[in-house]
Design an enzyme around this catalytic site. Structure first.
Site, short mmCIF file in Angstrom:
data_model
loop_
_atom_site.label_atom_id
_atom_site.label_comp_id
_atom_site.label_asym_id
_atom_site.label_seq_id
_atom_site.Cartn_x
_atom_site.Cartn_y
_atom_site.Cartn_z
N LYS A 12 0.85 -1.22 0.00
CA LYS A 12 0.00 0.00 0.00
C LYS A 12 0.87 1.25 0.00
O LYS A 12 2.06 1.21 0.36
CB LYS A 12 -0.94 0.03 1.22
CG LYS A 12 -0.25 0.09 2.60
CD LYS A 12 0.10 1.48 3.11
CE LYS A 12 0.81 1.44 4.45
NZ LYS A 12 1.66 2.55 4.77
N VAL A 97 11.27 -3.62 1.94
CA VAL A 97 11.16 -3.96 3.37
C VAL A 97 11.45 -2.73 4.23
O VAL A 97 12.33 -1.93 3.91
CB VAL A 97 12.16 -5.10 3.71
CG1 VAL A 97 12.20 -5.37 5.21
CG2 VAL A 97 11.78 -6.36 2.96
N ASP A 138 -1.91 -2.46 10.69
CA ASP A 138 -2.26 -2.35 9.26
C ASP A 138 -2.82 -3.66 8.68
O ASP A 138 -3.24 -3.69 7.52
CB ASP A 138 -1.00 -1.98 8.44
CG ASP A 138 -0.64 -0.52 8.58
OD1 ASP A 138 -1.48 0.27 9.03
OD2 ASP A 138 0.51 -0.16 8.23
#
Ligand code: ATP
Length: 302
Positions: A12, A97, A138
């Site tokens: 996202k 990452v 999240d």
């Protein structure tokens, strides 16, 4: 009985990110506009007769034990439902990452979805989300995907109409950012009113299907902290805008920067420039993608 599953865990970006206050428990109360993009990690699940969870990944520096979020997600459901079989998880990372793209949370969401399906647990999406928030704030959004408003610590979700489609250029600078450091250095209570992004205005723009109105209001309060530490973030944003982006901003706590382009040729040229030109040695990963609004992916589940 399903023996193996191939999943896609999408990343996202935040089109808007506001922090309202720091709560007593240390968590921050946020208001964020979340948007799924077409970059995904691949996760293959395979059922085993021998009990236990085994994780394998293409990135040597990621944990393969209970510290990997895919392990945590599988363990949470397998323990609750006393699943005696074993599970092999193959994780192939493409999402940058520790970059503000919720890669780990999305991997966890995909595994929750996959384990539920593979072992026929019968949990609804809402029930998966309730469990997901225990792994990360999240994770519920990563199960829902698309365009959404996230409030609370990120777990209170309001789906929004899909954003109008455009090209999304994503650049992850070769620096690492600790989300904890960024939040600790924010001092949300000291922000002036005009330093908070106009999240409600962005929602109006999304509801009106007006990409320009949304892009004009881009704002991320965490940018001030991360950008001060890493000026390359501002430089990439400026380059994207100079090369035709409607607007550009940092995602989450960074350092990933994204730019929205309505002109595909301009997006392609900016991609080439950032990937191979003046930023080649400052940017680790570059992707040219789209918003991902299709929530039904036959054969992939998520
Ligand atoms: P967010 O946008 O939610 O802040 P992020 O992009 O900052 O997420 P991640 O990439 O999700 O951060 O992961 C951050 C840390 O979590 C890494 O340093 C890594 O060691 C650990 N981690 C555990 N499992 C995973 C996973 N499946 N993928 C990536 N990181 C993982």
């Amino acid at each position: 009985m399903i023996h193996s599953l191939n999943l896609k865990a999408y990343g996202k970006i935040n089109l808007g990110l506001d922090v309202l206050r720091r709560r007593e428990d240390g968590y921050h109360e946020v208001r964020m506009i979340m948007q799924t993009v077409g970059i995904y990690d691949r996760i293959d699940l395979e059922q085993r007769e021998e009990p236990g969870i085994e994780v394998e990944t293409n990135l040597h520096y990621l944990p393969t034990n209970e510290n990997n979020l895919v392990y945590k997600a599988a363990h949470l459901l397998m323990e609750e439902f006393s699943i005696k079989k074993g599970l092999r998880i193959k994780l192939k990372k493409f999402i940058p990452v520790a970059a503000g793209m919720a890669g780990g949370s999305s991997d966890a969401a995909a595994v929750l979805f996959g384990v539920n399906k593979m072992f026929g647990l019968g949990l609804t999406l809402k029930e998966l989300m309730d469990r997901g928030v225990k792994i990360g704030a999240d994770v519920p959004y990563c199960l829902m995907r698309g365009t959404a408003l996230a409030e609370g610590i990120g777990e209170i979700l309001t789906p929004l109409p899909p954003m109008p489609q455009c090209k999304v250029l994503i650049a992850k600078p070769s620096v690492s950012v600790s989300t904890k450091y960024v939040y600790e250095n924010l001092h949300a209570d000291q922000l002036r009113k005009d330093q908070h992004p106009d999240i409600d205005g962005m929602i109006q723009g999304i509801r009106a299907g007006d990409l320009y109105a949304v892009a004009e209001k881009f704002g991320n309060v965490l940018e001030t902290v991360t950008q001060k530490q890493y000026p390359v973030i501002r430089e990439i944003k400026e380059k994207m805008k100079e090369m035709g982006a409607v607007n550009a901003m940092m995602s989450g706590s960074g350092p990933t920067v994204f730019g929205l382009f309505v002109n595909p040729a301009a997006a392609e040229a900016a991609y080439e420039e950032i990937r191979y030109g003046s930023f080649a040695d400052k940017v680790k990963q570059t992707y040219l993608t789209n918003f991902y609004n299709n929530k039904e992916v036959p054969g992939n589940g998520i």
